[in-house]
Design an enzyme around this catalytic site. Structure first.
Site: not given
Ligand code: PA5
Length: 435
Positions: A288, A309, A423
């Site tokens: 990310e 494996h 989303k």
């Molecule tokens: O690193 C990030 O910001 C995302 O991966 C969030 O942790 C994930 O989308 C969950 O978001 P939230 O904590 O707002 O539910």
């Protein structure tokens, strides 16, 4: 005494090549430190091991003690950065079969993670599993609006309310979210749930050392004080702006050099199955943070020797676009010595007197040699042993390296605009108002 060091000898990345990035890294270091105390930026994790809120920390420990006393099960509801860090630490430091130990052996609640997928079977299976147990819930969402955990929380809130009544259910629900924004915060205010704060300047995937990770981790019996001490050691060790003396920054540079040489996939490898979720946490952190603007190393993971494996063939002889970062844990908590067998029908007597940890290390050495000879460069991260302090340091090491590496790559390590695309489509298909 901590002992994490990074070994580049299998990458052929000579010091000189790495040191070409000295000025660039120093500039990035200074920029990062400048924004680390700014509430409107997302670099709060940089000083967190020394600047964390001590009152909140006490509150976390107190809540963990209550959950340990009155619950057989803790359900941790969250997705992405709101669960992977907790799961990584809990699985790395506890018994591999933590949840299936007897209550007497484990002494702390079973911990199940939920709200990280949309499978009805997963939820129903879990409901079946916890039916006769006393349950508490820690729902974690920084935004307080994420669909997967919101659905799970609605289901488990109703479950607790019908099992215990509204008042007792309220005492068993712990909310970790933003200090003022989001649907979850409004719900927590309305219902007067005990609430923990995700600091504004720490994004989800950098939040394991806040209440997001610390409450579930503490419930599992792990010493969160020691975990923070380890992270503090990392903060001291890896905040030298001079690349020459900073192994964390060297790792960030080495992976960028490899990327430029068409090594587009990095596999984080461990020879310890307990580290499986640590590698999941790492994948999310790097994926990310770096995968944007058409750029980024693809973060993959493997547990060896298991995956030798399955993926071993590809790594040895498939497309030559891979490099590996191997987490080598020197000492295991326990060991098993191989004994001689009179008949030796399995032909294993050559292992007599050797320990499993020794054999595992020989497998690692042999694999590193084979893979590097097959043109898969290896970076080695050596850890003395798996404990709270080393893991705290390793978390800090990877968070910092990630931010530096993304900046070298020229992308913003702290946003994730691409996550919104699925989303929007999903909401439209589900006819959510406004989509
Ligand atoms: O690193 C990030 O910001 C995302 O991966 C969030 O942790 C994930 O989308 C969950 O978001 P939230 O904590 O707002 O539910």
């Amino acid at each position: 005494m901590l002992n994490i060091n990074v070994d580049f000898k299998y990458t052929e990345k000579k010091k000189k090549e790495i040191m070409k990035y000295k000025d660039m890294v120093e500039k990035i270091h200074n920029e990062l430190h400048e924004i680390s105390t700014n509430e409107n930026e997302f670099a709060g994790w940089l000083q967190l091991p020394t600047s964390y809120n001590k009152d909140e920390f006490k509150k976390i420990k107190k809540a963990a003690e209550k959950i340990k006393k009155d619950s057989d099960v803790l359900l941790v509801i969250g997705i992405g950065g709101s669960y992977l860090g907790a799961r990584a630490v809990i699985e790395a430091l506890n018994n591999t079969f933590y949840n299936v130990l007897t209550d007497k052996q484990r002494k702390t609640p079973q911990i199940f993670f939920v709200g990280n997928n949309m499978s009805p079977d997963y939820l129903n299976d879990l409901l079946e599993c916890i039916s006769k147990k006393d349950v508490s819930v820690n729902v974690i969402s920084k935004s307080g609006t994420t669909t997967e955990p919101a659905i799970a929380f609605r289901i488990f809130r109703e479950y607790l309310e019908s099992k215990y009544g509204i008042d007792e259910a309220r005492r068993r629900i712990y909310v970790t979210t933003d200090k003022e924004k989001g649907a979850l915060k409004s719900l927590a205010n309305e219902e007067e749930y005990e609430t923990f704060i995700v600091p504004d300047n720490i994004g989800g995937r950098y939040s394991v050392l806040t209440a997001v990770g610390l409450l579930p981790i503490a419930v599992s019996g792990i010493d969160i004080e020691k975990l923070m001490n380890g992270a503090r050691n990392g903060q001291e060790k890896y905040n030298n702006s001079d690349l020459k003396y900073n192994n964390c920054y060297k790792y960030a540079v080495a992976r960028n050099i490899l990327y430029k040489q068409d090594k587009k996939t990095e596999i984080l490898v461990s020879y310890e199955p307990k580290m499986l979720y640590f590698t999941e946490w790492w994948k999310q952190l790097y994926g990310e943070s770096e995968g944007k603007d058409g750029k980024g190393i693809f973060p993959a993971s493997a547990t060896f020797t298991t995956d030798l494996h399955s993926l071993g063939q590809y790594i040895q002889e498939g497309r030559r676009e891979l490099f590996e970062t191997v987490i080598n844990i020197e000492k295991t908590k326990t060991d098993i010595k191989m004994k001689a067998d009179e008949d030796n029908l399995d032909g294993l007597n050559y292992l007599e007197g050797k320990t499993m940890n020794y054999i595992n290390h020989k497998a690692m050495e042999g694999t590193i040699q084979a893979h590097t000879e097959g043109n898969v460069p290896n970076i080695l991260i050596n850890i003395d042993k798996l404990d709270e302090e080393n893991l705290g340091e390793l978390i800090y090491f990877f968070e910092l390296a990630c931010a530096i590496s993304a900046k070298i790559l020229g992308v913003n390590p702290f946003n994730q605009p691409g996550v919104e695309a699925y989303k929007k489509n999903m909401f439209k298909l589900l006819e959510k108002p406004g989509y």
